[in-house]
Design a protein around this motif. Structure first.
Motif, short mmCIF file in Angstrom:
data_model
loop_
_atom_site.label_atom_id
_atom_site.label_comp_id
_atom_site.label_asym_id
_atom_site.label_seq_id
_atom_site.Cartn_x
_atom_site.Cartn_y
_atom_site.Cartn_z
N GLU A 32 0.81 -1.23 0.00
CA GLU A 32 0.00 0.00 0.00
C GLU A 32 0.84 1.28 0.00
O GLU A 32 0.70 2.13 0.89
N ASN A 63 -1.07 5.24 -0.27
CA ASN A 63 -1.89 5.94 0.73
C ASN A 63 -1.31 7.27 1.17
O ASN A 63 -2.04 8.22 1.45
N HIS A 64 0.01 7.36 1.27
CA HIS A 64 0.68 8.56 1.80
C HIS A 64 1.83 8.94 0.88
O HIS A 64 3.00 8.83 1.24
N ASP A 88 5.46 7.38 1.95
CA ASP A 88 5.45 6.22 1.07
C ASP A 88 6.42 6.44 -0.09
O ASP A 88 6.82 7.57 -0.36
N ASN A 122 -6.03 6.56 -6.41
CA ASN A 122 -4.64 6.64 -5.98
C ASN A 122 -3.88 5.34 -6.25
O ASN A 122 -2.73 5.36 -6.70
#
Length: 634
Positions: free
Chosen positions: A282, A285-286, A293, A328
């Motif tokens: 993932e 996400n950021h 990330d 995203n």
């Protein structure tokens, strides 16, 4: 009949060993029947005192199981004293007659002339999966380049397609279902699923503690290592061992050889050989610059420098970084593939998208129709969105063929985020159980897991999570290993007969002792009394409960919390207060006259509490750190 067989045995004794081997396999000498009274070893189960005891079953029980469960049980080799595995006790059901014909006393004499070494019997050869030593290693002192390491060339990379360990069971598709473990898990949680899963992972490169590997090897379950972030972990811990180069300038910096050594060690430690390596978790996400990330370009660089050569050296197939249908995630994953494709001719850290053989998906929705529309066909939403992002990037015209050729692994899923919006609570364990067991056919059909089981696109799936210390209603077990309603449904997805009710006795709010301004009020949504204002101005609420024996208990609690971050102090008997955080559930159920969407409804979460004694106990609720407090139904 026995006299005739003995006579024949004497005659055969005089012929060549080659001929005697043929005769051993003949059904004329070893009738293929299940032992009618003997029991086979099902599994070893840990008792409360920690000692393991054998559980056994008869062949007639085995015959009643599903084909996949029969395959699972018939592949096991473990014995306990005189209790043999299913494939020996039940050769007819397991279809292992040829393999165990020599167990007949009549044929033992015949087999004495047979070759005695494994090399003389092709059927007894080890798996064709290459040994770890057959893969290249990279010297610590130098950075690998394509010219230095021909084995790492895209065109020469070994074909990462391995045979599983030799199985004597019928050829039936492997189990798709898997488990997700964390550091806090107990073996009791895993034992429920020993016969219904084929794999597990834990976001790490190796095991937490000794029990995970032992449990997996004893039950023929595959561990899948993972490089979830741009770092390696110290074995058995969550402590960072080293960081990938230039990741926020953190030190120490990993070398490619560090990754190779870590993965080789992980593979070598397992009896059931790992075959896959899961990629980054993932990273959408950021995203930078606000988040920490990895960017798609940075991830592709690390993939080429660390992940890919590590997988090649350890003989592991690569599973992609995780994605889903969200904007995203689609953009990040498409950009990662583009960046990796751009580095296909890099002289030092090339990135080869062709070595990625599976695509990891994280999605939290339990509607059967959702999975059909989003992931199950060439025109489904995920592929449509990926196609729009990839287009004909870099002149590559077959991006869609590339995606469709790779099975999906759903490495995280549950119903927690399904249709969640302000005013509606996250689904609790009972509601999630109803959804995946097919008991809500109008809205959920047979449920998401049934769809995954039947889908040709989805090869594996795993529920998040088996257990976690976060107080969320999405786990398969409680901390002590007891099954939640979700756990019962995970054992039998799509089965409407699953009992989704919470176990134990409900202690309602109207039986609690309230002090101060705390009071009871009727919730219009449920028609039940709920305790309000516990904790306000020093008010308290005390519930009296009965338990059968001393120990720690998961106390399911029905509540409403209309604001984020609400908490309470919770105390068992005369023990210490413990802050318990309640997740936001939606609107209060008393505001129907003022809110356009009407009243809210309660949800349920388990409070894992310690210090119960046998018999009568009290659970004391008081104010925590927040001025607002939840209302309690039971």
């Amino acid at each position: 009949l026995s006299l005739i067989l003995v006579c024949i045995s004497t005659i055969i004794h005089s012929v060549s060993s080659e001929y005697s081997v043929q005769m051993v396999a003949s059904s004329s000498f070893a009738p293929c029947i299940d032992s009618p009274n003997k029991k086979f070893l099902l599994k070893m189960k840990k008792k409360n005192g920690g000692k393991k005891i054998p559980l056994s079953r008869k062949c007639k029980w085995l015959k009643r199981q599903s084909k996949r469960k029969i395959t699972k049980l018939c592949s096991k080799d473990r014995t306990y004293k005189d209790i043999k595995p299913a494939k020996e006790v039940c050769p007819s059901t397991c279809d292992t007659c040829d393999d165990f014909a020599s167990l007949s006393p009549t044929t033992a004499q015949i087999q004495s002339n047979a070759p005695s070494t494994r090399s003389d019997h092709p059927s007894l050869q080890p798996s064709d999966a290459p040994s770890i030593s057959s893969y290249p290693t990279i010297e610590q002192s130098s950075t690998p380049s394509k010219s230095d390491h021909p084995s790492l060339q895209p065109s020469d990379a070994p074909s990462i397609s391995f045979q599983p360990s030799r199985s004597l069971a019928p050829s039936i598709p492997p189990l798709k279902k898997g488990l997700i473990f964390g550091q806090q898990h107990q073996e009791a949680s895993a034992e429920h699923f020993s016969d219904s899963v084929s794999w597990f992972y834990n976001y790490k490169q190796d095991m937490y503690g000794d029990w995970q590997g032992k449990w997996a090897d004893e039950n023929n379950i595959e561990f899948v290592p993972m490089i979830s972030h741009p770092w390696l972990l110290v074995p058995g811990t969550d402590v960072k061992l080293c960081y990938f180069e230039d990741f926020y300038h953190l030190t120490p910096v990993c070398t490619t050889q560090d990754v190779i050594d870590t993965l080789n060690n992980s593979v070598a430690a397992r009896t059931v050989r790992p075959r896959y390596l899961l990629g980054f978790n993932e990273q959408y996400n950021h995203r930078p610059p606000k988040g920490r990330d990895m960017s798609p370009t940075q991830a592709a660089h690390y993939w080429g420098k660390y992940v890919q050569p590590g997988a090649i050296a350890a003989g592991l197939e690569l599973v992609s970084p995780s994605s889903n249908q969200g904007d995203n995630a689609i953009i990040w994953f498409a950009d990662f593939l583009k960046s990796c494709y751009d580095k296909r001719d890099d002289e030092i850290n090339y990135c080869d998208i062709e070595l990625i053989t599976k695509i990891a998906i994280h999605n939290y929705d339990c509607r059967e129709s959702y999975w059909e529309e989003t992931y199950n066909g060439k025109n489904s939403l995920f592929y449509k969105l990926m196609g729009e992002e990839l287009g004909t990037y870099s002149g590559k015209m077959d991006w869609m063929d590339y995606l469709h050729a790779r099975p999906l692994w759903v490495t995280e899923t549950n119903c927690y985020w399904e249709q969640f919006y302000e005013g509606v609570p996250h689904s609790d364990s009972k509601k999630q159980c109803l959804r995946i067991s097919g008991q809500l056919p109008v809205t959920h059909g047979a449920g998401s897991l049934s769809k995954m089981e039947s889908s040709d696109k989805i090869e594996r799936y795993a529920w998040w999570a088996t257990w976690n210390k976060q107080p969320k209603p999405s786990y398969l077990t409680y901390f002590d290993g007891g099954l939640t309603p979700i756990g019962k449904a995970y054992l039998n997805p799509g089965d409407p007969s699953v009992d989704c009710e919470y176990t134990g006795k409900k202690v309602m709010a109207d039986t609690a002792k309230l002090t101060g301004v705390a009071r009871l009020g009727t919730c219009p949504t449920t028609g039940t009394m709920m305790a309000q204002w516990i904790g306000v101005e020093g008010s308290t609420g005390t519930f009296t409960v009965e338990v059968p024996k001393a120990g720690n208990y998961a106390v399911n609690t029905s509540y409403i919390a209309a604001a984020k971050g609400l908490d309470m102090n919770v105390r068992v008997n005369d023990g210490k207060d413990k802050i318990f955080n309640f997740l936001v559930s939606g609107r209060w159920c008393f505001e129907g006259n003022t809110h356009p969407d009407g009243n809210g409804e309660p949800t349920v979460v388990a409070m894992e509490l310690q210090g119960f004694k046998e018999g009568t106990n009290t659970i004391h609720l008081s104010q925590g750190t927040t001025s607002q407090v939840p209302v309690i139904e039971w």
